[in-house]
Motif scaffolding. Structure first.
Motif, PDB file in Angstrom:
ATOM      1  N   UNK A   1       0.839  -1.196   0.000  1.00 10.39           N
ATOM      2  CA  UNK A   1       0.000   0.000   0.000  1.00 10.39           C
ATOM      3  C   UNK A   1       0.877   1.249   0.000  1.00 10.39           C
ATOM      4  N   UNK A   2       1.896   1.264   0.854  1.00 11.70           N
ATOM      5  CA  UNK A   2       2.770   2.428   0.947  1.00 11.70           C
ATOM      6  C   UNK A   2       3.571   2.646  -0.332  1.00 11.70           C
ATOM      7  N   UNK A   3       4.091   1.574  -0.915  1.00 10.42           N
ATOM      8  CA  UNK A   3       4.851   1.727  -2.164  1.00 10.42           C
ATOM      9  C   UNK A   3       3.959   2.213  -3.305  1.00 10.42           C
ATOM     10  N   UNK A   4       2.768   1.645  -3.430  1.00 13.37           N
ATOM     11  CA  UNK A   4       1.846   2.108  -4.469  1.00 13.37           C
ATOM     12  C   UNK A   4       1.466   3.564  -4.258  1.00 13.37           C
ATOM     13  N   UNK A   5       1.239   3.948  -3.019  1.00 12.97           N
ATOM     14  CA  UNK A   5       0.923   5.341  -2.708  1.00 12.97           C
ATOM     15  C   UNK A   5       2.090   6.245  -3.103  1.00 12.97           C
ATOM     16  N   UNK A   6       3.299   5.837  -2.746  1.00 11.00           N
ATOM     17  CA  UNK A   6       4.478   6.651  -3.050  1.00 11.00           C
ATOM     18  C   UNK A   6       4.684   6.804  -4.547  1.00 11.00           C
ATOM     19  N   UNK A   7       4.596   5.681  -5.258  1.00 16.03           N
ATOM     20  CA  UNK A   7       4.885   5.710  -6.697  1.00 16.03           C
ATOM     21  C   UNK A   7       3.742   6.343  -7.484  1.00 16.03           C
ATOM     22  N   UNK A   8       2.526   5.871  -7.264  1.00 15.14           N
ATOM     23  CA  UNK A   8       1.399   6.311  -8.092  1.00 15.14           C
ATOM     24  C   UNK A   8       0.847   7.681  -7.713  1.00 15.14           C
ATOM     25  N   UNK A   9       0.762   7.974  -6.429  1.00 10.23           N
ATOM     26  CA  UNK A   9       0.135   9.221  -5.988  1.00 10.23           C
ATOM     27  C   UNK A   9       1.166  10.338  -5.829  1.00 10.23           C
TER      28      UNK A   9
END
Length: 168
Positions: free
Chosen positions: A138-146
């Motif tokens: 969740x944190x990696x997707x948030x960092x990369x995508x958002x």
């Protein structure tokens, strides 16, 4: 909600079975359906997930996976031109080691070509067993995508969970 659904099902069944009855069952409102459910004493047991009970569910906050890691400060840098993909991946290696240590799972950066695209980019690959509640994906997707709009070091970036990798 379950009582309403069960009452609607019973209403539809009653409409087909007792078609000779002059009661217009199609015009029953939601309020009437609720009253009918109460009158029929419909008791539908609640189905709970076998893995997570409502009172055991933990709340969590999403955070930037790279925040607070000095070696990851380069992901916020702005570059004048396009870096070679191979160089960008090698620049991210120390950052991925720090992220791995932070979350307790293996995180690697690699050249990656996702299926159904023709845009090679940086793959942030997570492998190993993910303990319940580990927010790494969740944190990696948030960092990369958002936060970084899907780009790291001028290249499209993708986060992928590879599962447990068994080395023979």
């Amino acid at each position: 909600m379950r009582k309403v659904m069960m009452a609607m099902i019973f209403t539809a069944l009653a409409n087909t079975v007792f078609a000779t009855n002059t009661v217009e069952l199609n015009s029953i409102t939601t309020k009437d359906t609720l009253a009918l459910a109460e009158e029929m004493s419909i008791n539908v047991p609640e189905v709970k997930s076998p893995n997570i009970q409502a009172k055991e569910a933990k709340s969590f906050t999403v955070e930037d996976a790279f925040e607070g890691l000095k070696v990851c400060s380069l992901v916020n840098n702005v570059f004048a031109g396009l870096l070679p993909l191979k160089e960008a991946v090698s620049m991210l290696e120390p950052c991925m080691k720090a992220v791995s240590k932070k979350y307790g799972v293996t995180v690697l950066a690699s050249q990656y070509l996702p299926p159904q695209t023709n845009a090679p980019g940086i793959g942030i690959l997570v492998s190993g067993p993910l303990p319940p509640g580990n927010p790494v994906m969740i944190d990696l997707n948030y960092s990369v995508k958002i936060i970084h709009s899907g780009y790291l070091l001028t290249h499209p970036a993708y986060v992928k969970y590879l599962g447990e990798i068994i080395v023979w």
